[in-house]
Design a protein around this motif. Structure first.
Motif, short mmCIF file in Angstrom:
data_model
loop_
_atom_site.label_atom_id
_atom_site.label_comp_id
_atom_site.label_asym_id
_atom_site.label_seq_id
_atom_site.Cartn_x
_atom_site.Cartn_y
_atom_site.Cartn_z
N ASN A 195 10.28 -52.74 -5.45
CA ASN A 195 10.76 -51.50 -6.07
C ASN A 195 12.03 -51.06 -5.34
N TYR A 196 13.17 -51.40 -5.93
CA TYR A 196 14.45 -51.10 -5.28
C TYR A 196 14.75 -49.60 -5.29
N LEU A 197 14.26 -48.89 -6.29
CA LEU A 197 14.54 -47.46 -6.39
C LEU A 197 14.02 -46.70 -5.17
N LYS A 198 12.84 -47.09 -4.69
CA LYS A 198 12.26 -46.40 -3.53
C LYS A 198 13.00 -46.72 -2.24
N ARG A 199 13.74 -47.82 -2.23
CA ARG A 199 14.47 -48.23 -1.03
C ARG A 199 15.87 -47.63 -0.96
N ILE A 200 16.31 -47.00 -2.04
CA ILE A 200 17.66 -46.46 -2.09
C ILE A 200 17.79 -45.20 -1.22
N LYS A 201 18.87 -45.14 -0.44
CA LYS A 201 19.17 -43.96 0.36
C LYS A 201 20.59 -43.50 0.03
N ILE A 202 20.69 -42.26 -0.43
CA ILE A 202 21.98 -41.74 -0.88
C ILE A 202 22.34 -40.49 -0.10
N ASN A 203 23.53 -40.49 0.46
CA ASN A 203 24.04 -39.32 1.17
C ASN A 203 24.84 -38.47 0.19
N ILE A 204 24.22 -37.40 -0.30
CA ILE A 204 24.85 -36.57 -1.33
C ILE A 204 26.13 -35.91 -0.83
N ASP A 212 22.46 -30.11 -8.67
CA ASP A 212 22.03 -30.78 -9.89
C ASP A 212 22.17 -32.29 -9.78
N LEU A 213 23.20 -32.75 -9.08
CA LEU A 213 23.38 -34.20 -8.89
C LEU A 213 22.21 -34.77 -8.10
N LYS A 214 21.84 -34.09 -7.03
CA LYS A 214 20.67 -34.52 -6.24
C LYS A 214 19.40 -34.46 -7.08
N PHE A 215 19.29 -33.41 -7.90
CA PHE A 215 18.13 -33.21 -8.76
C PHE A 215 17.96 -34.40 -9.71
N TYR A 216 19.05 -34.83 -10.37
CA TYR A 216 18.97 -35.95 -11.31
C TYR A 216 18.78 -37.29 -10.59
N TYR A 240 24.54 -36.22 -15.05
CA TYR A 240 23.54 -37.28 -15.26
C TYR A 240 24.21 -38.66 -15.24
N GLN A 241 25.34 -38.79 -15.93
CA GLN A 241 26.03 -40.08 -15.97
C GLN A 241 26.52 -40.50 -14.59
N GLN A 242 26.98 -39.53 -13.79
CA GLN A 242 27.38 -39.83 -12.42
C GLN A 242 26.18 -40.28 -11.60
N ALA A 243 25.04 -39.60 -11.78
CA ALA A 243 23.82 -39.97 -11.06
C ALA A 243 23.39 -41.39 -11.41
N VAL A 244 23.49 -41.75 -12.69
CA VAL A 244 23.14 -43.10 -13.14
C VAL A 244 24.06 -44.13 -12.48
N SER A 245 25.37 -43.82 -12.45
CA SER A 245 26.33 -44.73 -11.82
C SER A 245 26.02 -44.93 -10.34
N ILE A 246 25.68 -43.84 -9.65
CA ILE A 246 25.34 -43.92 -8.22
C ILE A 246 24.08 -44.76 -8.01
#
Length: 238
Positions: free
Chosen positions: A118-127, A30-34, A69-75
């Motif tokens: 577009n910074y969102l597209k450049r973000i890489k997150i290791n879940i 769910d974290l990856k989903f959000y 969701y709040q954790q996803a926003v923080s990340i």
């Protein structure tokens, strides 16, 4: 002043650890989903969003979904800041090179803020490096006999054939170093992380930092013409 301490949950029985494993898998999915929805701008990046506006993936419990969701926003926010700094660093190098070679005048005539990035597209997150974060209403504690404490975790499903939510009690002990913080205030929010196929509990302790008052401190200087001078301008001769 905040300190975080890690405690092993390895003393829990197999059945409880198996349920924690299932919860952890659901939580991470769910974290990856959000995170993906936020990156694709299908969800707004804000401090709070009603559970009615949060699409359901694996977990139906509204309180847990809001927490995820709040954790996803923080990340996302922290990674945007890191990405901005990384992009700006590359921009400065490119700007200097173009300026030195007198190339790409249109690029040189624009300020960095004017570039459509577009910074969102450049973000890489290791879940895999993320933890479960659970707050008040989802966890509580109780003292034990054979163990120092138990943490009770509310699971995102009900007991079998019942409408009551299922919980698990996981034991842990305070090691010698951790006992130094028992008189500090313990935060309600906890974190559970998985490392090398083992689960660990992260507790957060806080204490008000005492600021030192230096108003009454006087500095002394031994001189040649005056034997001693202090920082208040008083002089003593020999």
């Amino acid at each position: 002043m905040i300190r975080s301490l890690k405690f092993s949950l390895g003393k829990s029985n197999f059945n409880k650890l198996e349920k924690l494993e299932i919860f952890h898998e659901m939580y991470m999915e769910d974290l990856k989903f959000y995170i993906d929805l936020l990156k694709n701008e299908q969800l707004p990046i804000q401090n709070f969003l009603s559970s009615k506006l949060l699409p359901i993936n694996k977990i139906q419990n509204s309180k847990i979904r809001i927490s995820i969701y709040q954790q996803a926003v923080s990340i996302i926010r922290s990674n945007i800041n890191l990405t901005q700094k990384r992009v700006y660093k590359k921009y400065k190098k490119l700007y200097y090179k173009c300026s030195k070679e007198n190339k790409h005048r249109k690029f040189l005539d624009k300020h960095f803020k004017e570039l459509n990035i577009n910074y969102l597209k450049r973000i890489k997150i290791n879940i895999n490096k993320c933890s479960m974060i659970l707050g008040a209403g989802l966890v509580d504690f109780e003292e034990g006999k054979s163990f120092d404490e138990f943490i009770r975790i509310r699971l995102p499903w009900n007991k079998e054939n019942k409408k009551v939510g299922e919980t698990i009690n996981l034991p842990f002990n305070f090691y010698k170093y951790a006992k130094k913080y028992l008189n500090w205030n313990r935060r309600n929010t906890i974190s559970i992380t998985k490392q090398n196929n083992q689960f660990f509990l992260i507790l957060f302790f806080e204490k008000e930092e005492i600021k030192k008052n230096n108003k009454n401190v006087v500095g002394l200087d031994i001189g040649y013409n005056k034997l001693i001078s202090d920082s208040n301008g008083v002089h003593w001769r020999s």
